[in-house]
Design an enzyme around this catalytic site. Structure first.
Site, PDB file in Angstrom:
ATOM      1  N   SER A 202      25.337  -9.492  46.776  1.00  0.00           N
ATOM      2  CA  SER A 202      25.489  -9.570  45.329  1.00  0.00           C
ATOM      3  C   SER A 202      24.150  -9.973  44.699  1.00  0.00           C
ATOM      4  O   SER A 202      23.133  -9.353  44.975  1.00  0.00           O
ATOM      5  CB  SER A 202      26.626 -10.530  44.984  1.00  0.00           C
ATOM      6  OG  SER A 202      26.990 -10.428  43.619  1.00  0.00           O
ATOM      7  N   GLU A 325      34.268  -2.479  44.589  1.00  0.00           N
ATOM      8  CA  GLU A 325      33.580  -3.686  44.146  1.00  0.00           C
ATOM      9  C   GLU A 325      34.233  -4.332  42.919  1.00  0.00           C
ATOM     10  O   GLU A 325      34.462  -5.538  42.873  1.00  0.00           O
ATOM     11  CB  GLU A 325      32.121  -3.358  43.805  1.00  0.00           C
ATOM     12  CG  GLU A 325      31.302  -2.764  44.936  1.00  0.00           C
ATOM     13  CD  GLU A 325      30.594  -3.810  45.768  1.00  0.00           C
ATOM     14  OE1 GLU A 325      30.886  -5.005  45.600  1.00  0.00           O
ATOM     15  OE2 GLU A 325      29.753  -3.418  46.596  1.00  0.00           O
ATOM     16  N   HIS A 419      34.445  -6.522  46.057  1.00  0.00           N
ATOM     17  CA  HIS A 419      33.152  -7.208  46.140  1.00  0.00           C
ATOM     18  C   HIS A 419      33.251  -8.433  47.050  1.00  0.00           C
ATOM     19  O   HIS A 419      34.143  -9.262  46.907  1.00  0.00           O
ATOM     20  CB  HIS A 419      32.741  -7.643  44.732  1.00  0.00           C
ATOM     21  CG  HIS A 419      31.355  -8.158  44.613  1.00  0.00           C
ATOM     22  ND1 HIS A 419      30.241  -7.371  44.817  1.00  0.00           N
ATOM     23  CD2 HIS A 419      30.881  -9.390  44.285  1.00  0.00           C
ATOM     24  CE1 HIS A 419      29.155  -8.091  44.617  1.00  0.00           C
ATOM     25  NE2 HIS A 419      29.509  -9.319  44.307  1.00  0.00           N
TER      26      HIS A 419
END
Length: 511
Positions: A202, A325, A419
């Site tokens: 991330s 995600e 995610h």
């Protein structure tokens, strides 16, 4: 003391090992198979006059410093909900943690982890990032804290005066300082300073790809792994100045009073920064006000531009994203990534270019929620990943992946491979059995495969361990071979090719 000459002290006392670093001696713990050292300062506390300044070297200490517990974490909003960690926060947070199977000059490959959290939350003490299981596979794992939120990623440099300097990208500068610490000290912990892989997820992966566009990082890292990197979330000085002005208004600080920020309690700065993040992400979907900036000094070009021109570090890159995600942000109701049809439409309108406005035509059923969420996933993570892989592959070995594994419960709930879903498999950290229900065995096998491939890449610069199938070919713009991690791994040429073509050949990003 030179880092190359550091030696292990008291190595025969395995349960309480003492290692000499450049700044002084540290005592860790031995847990059987593995040594761990935690909370070692890699920079001076960035407090008082050092707030909003580049990190300074830590002061040496006398005697043996205890390194058996994590240091304090960077100031950030207090997290709530299941699994939230309550840890002491302090601006004095710049510490590293080392997990290693050997001590002394063993020359092991080193994996340095940058935690994620949208550049304003997170820490190396999160149990999810426990380096124990990776280190057992024959690598030295280093994790560390760095300044986040307004203390690390609000760019106040345009308000500097001759007497009062504010530096840009101080969070990125912290990361460089941590890498310099690794270079100077890691031999004593069994690692080689010439075999360093920087990896993150991330915003941590965004920091990795930004580091690749940072000339001063040359020689501090030799390979990179970027998991769900928002590669394009690096902004211009003008955009950063707007965010800084909004931040100042929230604190009732005028442009000629910026020096007051060094005296305002950190908690007030964090609160103002958190409100700014939420408000900006809500009103300007697709942007976040705390992020790296192309300052012309530390970060000289946008990472995607640098990669396309061959100006980025020409090092092996392993890069990928997860299939679903945006579902995590939908689950958490977090606006950081647009997760409603309205927010996604506003994001597309804000991009505004003819190319961007044409993108939704590639998503059947848009603007219904499911295709809108897929567009959001692609805008934030997948397309920047494709652009980065395409650019870097022209100058250095590059491998691309997509993570598409989710236990039945998550698939039935519509969450899929959201995610961060790959993190427990990369680190081998356990997930609750009720989450993994129906996929315990397949999940365990996937963990073994991912860890072996990550370690193989860190060791040899190639994610193909001897004897492991299928063979993972390099990425290039002709074949676009992509490794898909799932219940059964497979190689796919140009996954989601139709949607990729809808985005066109150019880079569509906020600046």
């Amino acid at each position: 003391m030179n880092g190359r000459n550091t030696t292990v002290i008291g190595a025969d006392e395995r349960m309480n090992p003492v290692v000499a670093t450049v700044q002084g001696e540290v005592r860790g713990v031995y847990g059987g198979e593995l040594y761990a050292f935690k909370g070692i300062p890699y920079a001076a506390p960035p407090v008082g006059g050092l707030r909003f300044r580049a990190p300074r070297p830590p002061e040496p200490w006398n005697g043996v410093r205890d390194a058996t517990t994590f240091g304090r974490i960077a100031p950030q909003p207090i997290q709530s909900g299941p699994g939230a960690q309550r840890r002491e926060m302090s601006e004095d947070c710049l510490t590293v943690n080392v997990y290693t199977p050997e001590l002394g000059d063993a020359g092991l490959p080193v994996m340095v982890w940058i935690h994620g959290g949208a550049y304003y939350v997170g820490s190396s003490a999160d149990p999810l990032y426990d380096g124990t299981r990776l280190a057992r596979l024959g690598v030295v794992v280093v994790t560390f804290n760095y300044r986040i939120g307004p203390l690390g990623y609000i760019d106040l440099s345009s308000f500097s005066t001759a007497d009062d300097v504010f530096e840009s990208n101080v969070g990125q500068r912290d990361q460089l300082a941590a890498l310099a610490w690794v270079r100077d000290n890691i031999r004593a912990f069994g690692g080689s300073p010439d075999r360093v892989t920087l990896f993150g997820e991330s915003s941590g992966a965004g920091a990795v790809t930004t580091m690749m566009a940072t000339p001063s990082a040359e020689g501090l890292l030799h390979k990179a792994i970027a998991q769900s990197s928002p590669v394009g979330s690096v902004y211009s000085p003008e955009t950063a100045r707007v965010a800084a002005e909004r931040f100042l208004r929230r604190l009732d600080v005028t442009a000629d009073q910026v020096r007051r920020l060094r005296r305002i309690p950190a908690g007030a700065l964090i609160e103002a920064g958190a409100r700014l993040v939420v408000d900006t992400s809500t009103t300007e979907p697709g942007t976040i006000p705390v992020a790296p900036v192309v300052d012309g000094e530390l970060v000289t070009e946008y990472p995607l531009t640098a990669m396309a021109k061959g100006d980025a570090l020409r090092i092996p890159l392993l890069i990928g994203s997860n299939r679903d995600e945006a579902m995590l942000f939908r689950l958490l109701r977090s606006p950081i990534v647009p997760n409603t049809s309205k927010a996604v439409q506003l994001m597309v309108e804000r991009l505004g270019t003819p190319e961007a406005l044409a993108v939704p035509s590639g998503y059947r059923g848009y603007p219904r929620l499911r295709p809108a969420l897929q567009l959001s996933t692609d805008a934030a993570f997948r397309m920047p990943t494709v652009w980065a892989a395409s650019a870097q592959s022209r100058f250095a070995p590059t491998w691309a992946y997509e993570f598409d594994f989710a236990p039945p419960l998550l698939r039935v709930a519509g969450l899929g491979a959201m995610h961060g879903a790959e993190l427990p498999h990369v680190f081998g950290t356990p997930v609750p059995r009720w989450v993994a229900a129906g996929a315990v065995s397949s999940g365990r096998k996937l963990t073994e495969r991912m860890q072996r491939r990550w370690v193989s890449f860190a060791t040899d610069g190639d994610p193909n361990p001897v004897g492991m199938e299928p063979f993972w070919p390099r990425y290039d713009t002709d074949s676009r071979y992509t490794y898909v991690f799932g219940g059964r791994d497979r190689i796919v040429s140009d996954p989601h090719g139709r949607i990729r073509q809808a985005w066109g050949d150019g880079i569509i990003a906020f600046r």
